[in-house]
Design a protein around this motif. Structure first.
Motif, PDB file in Angstrom:
ATOM      1  N   TYR A  20      30.473  68.717  42.989  1.00 13.45           N
ATOM      2  CA  TYR A  20      31.530  68.081  42.197  1.00 13.45           C
ATOM      3  C   TYR A  20      32.317  67.079  43.041  1.00 13.45           C
ATOM      4  O   TYR A  20      32.710  66.013  42.562  1.00 13.45           O
ATOM      5  N   MET A  21      32.540  67.421  44.315  1.00 11.68           N
ATOM      6  CA  MET A  21      33.265  66.509  45.198  1.00 11.68           C
ATOM      7  C   MET A  21      32.448  65.244  45.446  1.00 11.68           C
ATOM      8  O   MET A  21      32.996  64.131  45.469  1.00 11.68           O
ATOM      9  N   LEU A  22      31.140  65.395  45.628  1.00 14.77           N
ATOM     10  CA  LEU A  22      30.268  64.224  45.763  1.00 14.77           C
ATOM     11  C   LEU A  22      30.402  63.317  44.548  1.00 14.77           C
ATOM     12  O   LEU A  22      30.542  62.099  44.676  1.00 14.77           O
ATOM     13  N   PHE A  23      30.351  63.924  43.368  1.00 20.07           N
ATOM     14  CA  PHE A  23      30.430  63.154  42.127  1.00 20.07           C
ATOM     15  C   PHE A  23      31.738  62.384  42.027  1.00 20.07           C
ATOM     16  O   PHE A  23      31.763  61.195  41.693  1.00 20.07           O
ATOM     17  N   LEU A  24      32.843  63.055  42.331  1.00 21.63           N
ATOM     18  CA  LEU A  24      34.157  62.406  42.222  1.00 21.63           C
ATOM     19  C   LEU A  24      34.314  61.271  43.230  1.00 21.63           C
ATOM     20  O   LEU A  24      34.935  60.240  42.926  1.00 21.63           O
ATOM     21  N   ARG A  25      33.773  61.442  44.437  1.00 22.33           N
ATOM     22  CA  ARG A  25      33.895  60.391  45.456  1.00 22.33           C
ATOM     23  C   ARG A  25      33.051  59.168  45.117  1.00 22.33           C
ATOM     24  O   ARG A  25      33.382  58.051  45.497  1.00 22.33           O
ATOM     25  N   MET A  26      31.952  59.371  44.405  1.00 30.71           N
ATOM     26  CA  MET A  26      31.057  58.256  44.091  1.00 30.71           C
ATOM     27  C   MET A  26      31.478  57.483  42.849  1.00 30.71           C
ATOM     28  O   MET A  26      31.050  56.346  42.650  1.00 30.71           O
TER      29      MET A  26
END
Length: 252
Positions: free
Chosen positions: A161-167
């Motif tokens: 989820y953190m990857l998704f939000l950062r991208m």
């Protein structure tokens, strides 16, 4: 355990700690600035935090002239400034990402931006955990418990989820940094997700930095192709989560 100790800090101690960290950070910036060689009057006006693309062009041209002789100072200055902006949620890091691509080889620039983003975001996370969690649980205990339970429910997928939000541009990075400790996101997936998650958008900014003098705006770094690629990476980051959910539904 570390965050549990931080929760026990009083509000007055928390505010004092934030103030000390801010002053220490300013002192580090001042030291880097004073360790730089003496600048001419017409050069000194460009040694400032870039707020728009023309500032970035002038600063890039200035640092480019001194980079060969004062490589460590230039690298340390960019490193310290980037972390400072991220730690205290101050806008302007996009221009430093572009400058990194202008001043340094691509692999070094990408590692520098990802590292600074992860370190600065983690420090912002820790500062927010000092005050943010305390205020939320004091004034909105029911909502705080609800959000905490939601995070616990998805605790095994927080990295994705953190990857998704950062991208994706769904939420600004400063908001993610401040909100994550408040709703109970653990530090490790937050830091790792930040390091790897900012790589794709940083790739675009650094690549644009290689043609810095031709840019007219920071938005010139983006194209429909780059946005599409980021969306693809963002969707791919959630594929393991969806796959895991399908497996759980199949075997439950």
């Amino acid at each position: 355990m570390f965050l549990d100790l931080w929760k026990q800090v009083s509000t007055r101690q928390a505010i004092l700690t934030v103030a000390v960290i801010f002053i220490t950070s300013l002192s580090a910036l001042f030291y880097v600035y004073t360790s730089f060689p003496e600048l001419a009057e017409n050069e000194r006006q460009h040694m400032k935090l870039p707020l728009h693309i023309e500032d970035a062009k002038n600063l890039g041209k200035l640092l480019g002239q001194y980079k060969d002789l004062y490589y460590i100072q230039v690298l340390a200055g960019l490193f310290t400034t980037y972390i400072f902006l991220q730690t205290f949620a101050i806008p302007g890091s996009i221009f430093l990402s572009i400058l990194s691509g202008f001043l340094f080889p691509f692999p070094l620039a990408l590692f520098l931006v990802c590292s600074c983003s992860a370190i600065g975001a983690s420090l912002c996370y820790l500062l927010s955990s000092l005050l943010g969690r305390k205020l939320l649980f004091k004034y909105f205990p029911a909502k705080a418990q609800e959000w905490t339970q939601t995070v616990k429910k998805h605790r095994h997928n927080l990295f994705n989820y953190m990857l998704f939000l950062r991208m994706t541009p769904l939420l600004p990075n400063w908001f993610i940094n401040l909100a994550s400790p408040v709703i109970g996101v653990p530090l490790i997936p937050f830091t790792l997700g930040t390091f790897f998650g900012v790589a794709p958008p940083s790739f675009v900014a650094i690549q644009a930095g290689q043609t810095l003098q031709n840019l007219t705006s920071s938005t010139d770094a983006w194209s429909w192709n780059s946005i599409l690629i980021l969306c693809v990476f963002a969707v791919l980051s959630l594929v393991p989560v969806l796959f895991k959910q399908k497996l759980q539904e199949k075997f439950d």
